[in-house]
Design a protein around this motif. Structure first.
Motif: not given
Length: 190
Positions: A3, A6, A8, A12-13, A15-16, A19-20, A37, A39
């Protein structure tokens, strides 16, 4: 951990993940999608190959920091880890309540991932290892019957913790275990 690499935060995993999954679903389901995004940006490009059938099914592993209700709504199935049978039965009952019964519209499979160390002794009783069992083939059949009766639709076996050569284990499973669980068999009348 990955994390910070990157930029992050570990907290927040959940929510990530959501989103992913949304970005991946969009990239697989649309031609030349516009995705902006944290990303990155996808503009004027496409993700290939596209699925040859409607779409790629998504099986959510564990909980991915999501509620079971969210998983039932957004996933095509649930892949959970090996738990004591009573606990797994509770997971399966909850899953069935949320996704309807087998054969009905909305039905989604419950899958189980299990680490297996198949003993050379076919009579060896099951003993726990990380997310699975060291077990002889006879006790493995008993475990598999229990999982099937509980409602596990697919069993995914991981041989990472195997102490025997994998080819030897696969040969034994093919000869003594797999024929007892034919594909598409109705577990109620099996």
């Amino acid at each position: 951990m990955e994390f910070p690499a990157y930029g992050r935060r570990h907290d927040q995993r959940g929510e990530l993940f959501r989103e992913s999954l949304d970005y991946l679903t969009t990239a697989l389901g649309e031609n030349f999608p516009e995705i902006r995004s944290p990303f990155g940006t996808l503009h004027g490009a496409d993700l290939l190959p596209k699925p040859t059938h409607q779409r790629v099914p998504v099986f959510i592993t564990g909980t991915s920091r999501q509620s079971v209700e969210w998983i039932a709504e957004n996933g095509d199935g649930w892949l959970f880890y090996t738990l004591p049978l009573e606990q797994q039965q509770l997971n399966i009952k909850r899953w069935r309540r949320l996704t309807a019964d087998k054969g009905e519209p909305g039905w989604k499979p419950f899958n189980q991932a299990t680490y297996l160390d198949l003993s050379e002794d076919p009579h060896e009783a099951a003993s726990p290892i990380h997310q699975g069992f060291r077990v002889g083939r006879e006790a493995l059949v008993e475990l598999m019957n229990g999982w099937q009766d509980a409602g596990v639709d697919q069993l995914m076996i991981n041989f990472k913790q195997s102490t025997r050569p994998i080819a030897e284990v696969l040969d034994e499973l093919a000869e003594y275990v797999v024929p007892l669980f034919p594909a598409g068999a109705d577990p109620i009348n099996h």
